[in-house]
Design a protein around this motif. Structure first.
Motif, PDB file in Angstrom:
ATOM      1  N   LEU A   5     -10.117   7.220  -0.631  1.00  0.00           N
ATOM      2  CA  LEU A   5      -9.380   6.234  -1.168  1.00  0.00           C
ATOM      3  C   LEU A   5      -8.399   7.189  -2.560  1.00  0.00           C
ATOM      4  N   ASP A   6      -8.291   8.351  -2.471  1.00  0.00           N
ATOM      5  CA  ASP A   6      -7.870   8.571  -3.730  1.00  0.00           C
ATOM      6  C   ASP A   6      -6.974   9.404  -3.277  1.00  0.00           C
ATOM      7  N   PRO A   7      -4.986   9.156  -4.054  1.00  0.00           N
ATOM      8  CA  PRO A   7      -4.177   8.680  -3.062  1.00  0.00           C
ATOM      9  C   PRO A   7      -3.181  10.697  -3.264  1.00  0.00           C
ATOM     10  N   ASP A  29      -7.999  -1.523  -0.718  1.00  0.00           N
ATOM     11  CA  ASP A  29      -8.264  -1.742   0.847  1.00  0.00           C
ATOM     12  C   ASP A  29      -9.050  -2.919   1.453  1.00  0.00           C
ATOM     13  N   ARG A  84       1.224   4.363  -2.880  1.00  0.00           N
ATOM     14  CA  ARG A  84       0.647   5.643  -2.345  1.00  0.00           C
ATOM     15  C   ARG A  84       1.725   6.443  -2.610  1.00  0.00           C
ATOM     16  N   TRP A 138      -9.567   1.248  -5.716  1.00  0.00           N
ATOM     17  CA  TRP A 138      -8.764   1.350  -3.797  1.00  0.00           C
ATOM     18  C   TRP A 138      -9.170   0.874  -3.126  1.00  0.00           C
ATOM     19  N   ARG A 139     -11.429   0.719  -3.201  1.00  0.00           N
ATOM     20  CA  ARG A 139     -11.780   0.038  -2.805  1.00  0.00           C
ATOM     21  C   ARG A 139     -11.861  -1.157  -2.898  1.00  0.00           C
ATOM     22  N   LEU A 152      -4.889   0.956 -10.614  1.00  0.00           N
ATOM     23  CA  LEU A 152      -5.144   1.185  -9.761  1.00  0.00           C
ATOM     24  C   LEU A 152      -6.441   3.276  -9.295  1.00  0.00           C
ATOM     25  N   ARG A 183       1.170  -1.238  -0.250  1.00  0.00           N
ATOM     26  CA  ARG A 183       0.207  -0.265  -0.221  1.00  0.00           C
ATOM     27  C   ARG A 183       0.890   1.146   0.218  1.00  0.00           C
TER      28      ARG A 183
END
Length: 199
Positions: A97-99, A181, A32, A177-178, A171, A28
């Motif tokens: 969720l959006d980095p 995670d 990111r 991303w959902r 991603l 993760r």
């Protein structure tokens, strides 16, 4: 001598590549592109310390103190379940969720999480300290075995952390991303429940 180092590399690689809490966290962070090198170094240096402790005889101490292993198991289960809830919350809240749209975690918070995922996980003591420590004792050059095992750890975490960005195009959407995670939440919860069942 080199045969011992290669055996250590192979044994460590087999244990470390399986998906777990630490790997999921490194992945993760790599996706990111957030504090990747400090996280990779923290994981690799922690493995070096734990492998060295196992070779030096910490495994025998842990075997003689089952209550210590039990305490670590309960603490680890609580932490993993809490982390699973956080991951599930991110999966259920697309806006988080959006980095690019979320403020990065501080280096201190990231490293504390990394250390907790490493040292509150009883499997790290069973695999890295007890198992690798025991196997190392069977080699004439046990410290070369340990160096090989540590090299496998460094290689894996560096490849996982720095290579994760190649998955970034997959991603690019919040929905992806959902899913990630959600998978992390399942892995963490599964590990936590397993630890409770073993307690």
């Amino acid at each position: 001598m080199f045969a011992s180092a290669f055996a250590g590399f192979a044994a460590s690689a087999v244990l470390i590549i399986a998906i777990g809490a630490q790997n999921a966290f490194v992945l993760r962070q790599g996706l990111r592109r957030e504090h990747v090198l400090p996280v990779v170094l923290t994981c690799a240096l922690s493995d070096l310390a734990l492998i060295s402790a196992g070779i030096a005889g910490l495994g025998a101490v842990l075997t003689a103190r089952p209550e210590l292993v039990s305490a670590i198991r309960w603490a680890g289960a609580a932490f993993l379940l809490a982390y699973a809830l956080l991951a599930a919350r991110r999966a259920l809240r697309p806006q988080a969720l959006d980095p690019a749209g979320k403020a990065p975690a501080t280096l201190r918070a990231t490293l504390l999480t990394c250390l907790a995922l490493t040292y509150l996980n009883p499997h790290v003591y069973l695999d890295t300290v007890l198992l690798l420590g025991s196997v190392a004792q069977q080699h004439a050059h046990r410290w070369m075995f340990g160096l090989g095992a540590a090299a496998a750890s460094l290689t894996w975490f560096f490849a996982l952390g720095t290579g994760a960005h190649r998955l970034a195009p997959l991603l690019a959407r919040p929905a992806a991303w959902r899913v990630l995670d959600g998978l992390i939440a399942v892995v963490m919860a599964g590990l936590g429940i397993t630890l409770i069942a073993q307690a």
